[in-house]
Write an enzyme that holds these catalytic residues in place. Structure first.
Site, PDB file in Angstrom:
ATOM      1  N   GLY A 221       0.802  -1.216   0.000  1.00  0.00           N
ATOM      2  CA  GLY A 221       0.000   0.000   0.000  1.00  0.00           C
ATOM      3  C   GLY A 221       0.824   1.248   0.000  1.00  0.00           C
ATOM      4  O   GLY A 221       2.057   1.217   0.064  1.00  0.00           O
TER       5      GLY A 221
ATOM      6  N   THR B 126       2.157   5.084   1.207  1.00  0.00           N
ATOM      7  CA  THR B 126       2.709   5.624   2.441  1.00  0.00           C
ATOM      8  C   THR B 126       1.597   6.093   3.363  1.00  0.00           C
ATOM      9  O   THR B 126       0.631   6.710   2.924  1.00  0.00           O
ATOM     10  CB  THR B 126       3.682   6.793   2.135  1.00  0.00           C
ATOM     11  OG1 THR B 126       4.183   7.333   3.357  1.00  0.00           O
ATOM     12  CG2 THR B 126       2.994   7.927   1.371  1.00  0.00           C
TER      13      THR B 126
ATOM     14  N   GLY C 229      -0.778   4.571   4.666  1.00  0.00           N
ATOM     15  CA  GLY C 229      -2.094   4.015   4.369  1.00  0.00           C
ATOM     16  C   GLY C 229      -2.645   3.094   5.441  1.00  0.00           C
ATOM     17  O   GLY C 229      -3.804   2.698   5.383  1.00  0.00           O
TER      18      GLY C 229
ATOM     19  N   LYS D 102      -0.794   0.161   6.461  1.00  0.00           N
ATOM     20  CA  LYS D 102      -0.312  -1.210   6.256  1.00  0.00           C
ATOM     21  C   LYS D 102       0.476  -1.738   7.452  1.00  0.00           C
ATOM     22  O   LYS D 102       0.364  -2.915   7.799  1.00  0.00           O
ATOM     23  CB  LYS D 102       0.496  -1.319   4.967  1.00  0.00           C
ATOM     24  CG  LYS D 102       1.693  -0.394   4.860  1.00  0.00           C
ATOM     25  CD  LYS D 102       2.281  -0.420   3.457  1.00  0.00           C
ATOM     26  CE  LYS D 102       3.480   0.501   3.338  1.00  0.00           C
ATOM     27  NZ  LYS D 102       3.141   1.931   3.595  1.00  0.00           N
TER      28      LYS D 102
ATOM     29  N   ASP E 243      10.474  -1.619   5.135  1.00  0.00           N
ATOM     30  CA  ASP E 243      11.145  -0.398   5.584  1.00  0.00           C
ATOM     31  C   ASP E 243      12.443  -0.685   6.337  1.00  0.00           C
ATOM     32  O   ASP E 243      13.283   0.212   6.487  1.00  0.00           O
ATOM     33  CB  ASP E 243      10.214   0.420   6.493  1.00  0.00           C
ATOM     34  CG  ASP E 243       9.209   1.231   5.691  1.00  0.00           C
ATOM     35  OD1 ASP E 243       9.237   1.169   4.446  1.00  0.00           O
ATOM     36  OD2 ASP E 243       8.368   1.921   6.318  1.00  0.00           O
TER      37      ASP E 243
ATOM     38  N   TYR F 174      13.811   7.749  -2.628  1.00  0.00           N
ATOM     39  CA  TYR F 174      13.529   6.656  -1.692  1.00  0.00           C
ATOM     40  C   TYR F 174      12.415   5.730  -2.186  1.00  0.00           C
ATOM     41  O   TYR F 174      12.371   4.565  -1.804  1.00  0.00           O
ATOM     42  CB  TYR F 174      13.120   7.219  -0.326  1.00  0.00           C
ATOM     43  CG  TYR F 174      14.288   7.655   0.522  1.00  0.00           C
ATOM     44  CD1 TYR F 174      15.145   6.717   1.079  1.00  0.00           C
ATOM     45  CD2 TYR F 174      14.535   9.002   0.754  1.00  0.00           C
ATOM     46  CE1 TYR F 174      16.222   7.110   1.853  1.00  0.00           C
ATOM     47  CE2 TYR F 174      15.609   9.409   1.524  1.00  0.00           C
ATOM     48  CZ  TYR F 174      16.453   8.457   2.078  1.00  0.00           C
ATOM     49  OH  TYR F 174      17.514   8.850   2.838  1.00  0.00           O
TER      50      TYR F 174
ATOM     51  N   VAL G  56       7.256  12.300  11.507  1.00  0.00           N
ATOM     52  CA  VAL G  56       8.651  12.745  11.464  1.00  0.00           C
ATOM     53  C   VAL G  56       9.504  11.627  10.876  1.00  0.00           C
ATOM     54  O   VAL G  56       9.492  10.495  11.371  1.00  0.00           O
ATOM     55  CB  VAL G  56       9.162  13.110  12.871  1.00  0.00           C
ATOM     56  CG1 VAL G  56      10.635  13.520  12.812  1.00  0.00           C
ATOM     57  CG2 VAL G  56       8.316  14.224  13.475  1.00  0.00           C
TER      58      VAL G  56
END
Length: 202
Positions: A10, A12, A14, A16, A36, A55, A139
């Site tokens: 999914g 960012t 979202g 998941k 990640d 990224y 952040v």
């Protein structure tokens, strides 16, 4: 020994990670691997013509290391869980052993060798404005520079999604605005049905 590999992808922010963590807590003999965790060091991530770090592409990730870890789990899930520590393992309920790997990430369906392993595929999606609001409230290290969401994150999401949909079928799309409990219940039921199907086919 039987295994089930579940993909939770999914956009960012979202939802998941929240869904994957909750699913892991609900399902016995499960392990969670998050994409990640495999980002390359910031110093080697390329920059585009606008000065934005790239990224949101597979090249920014150590996919070889991620696949190596997943292959280790496939060879011996029980040993893999022990090595990662008790926080990664949920105890067995004593039935026929079925091990579940939950792989979570924003580009898991875009990496063909990984995508081919999934028995179940779920994709969390939310509207642009909600996504942008959520992203701005978090952040990051390093932090998002001004204009990063509209200049890189969202365009790359659209590009990656188009690529994913051109090469992957069988994805269940989930509305990330629905209550977390509702989403978890639906996915958990679906995965548990797959586990039971494997047990019955023993």
């Amino acid at each position: 020994m039987k295994t089930v590999v579940v993909g939770v992808g999914g956009m960012t922010n979202g939802g998941k990670s929240t869904l994957s963590t909750s699913l892991h807590q609900q399902i016995s003999n499960s392990c969670l691997i998050a994409q990640d965790s495999y980002f390359k060091d910031d110093s080697v991530v390329p920059v585009d013509s606008k000065g934005f770090k790239q990224y949101d592409m597979l090249g920014a990730l150590h996919m070889d290391k991620m696949m190596s870890d997943i292959n280790s789990w496939q060879r011996d899930p029980e040993s893999f869980l022990r090595q990662r520590g008790p926080e990664h393992a949920t105890p067995s309920v004593g039935e026929e052993e079925v091990y579940v790997l939950i792989v979570e990430g924003f580009l898991i369906f875009n990496h063909r060798p990984l995508n081919e392993l999934f028995c179940k595929r779920y994709f969390m999606e939310i509207p642009y404005d909600v996504c942008k609001t959520r992203r701005s409230s978090r952040v990051y290290t390093p932090p998002d520079p001004p204009g990063y969401f509209d200049g890189h994150v969202w365009p790359m999401y659209l590009k990656n999604r188009q690529e994913m949909e051109s090469m992957v079928s069988g994805i269940v799309y989930l509305d990330g605005l629905k209550p977390k409990e509702e989403l978890l219940a639906a996915v958990c039921e679906d995965v548990c049905q797959e586990i039971e199907r494997l047990r019955e086919n023993d």
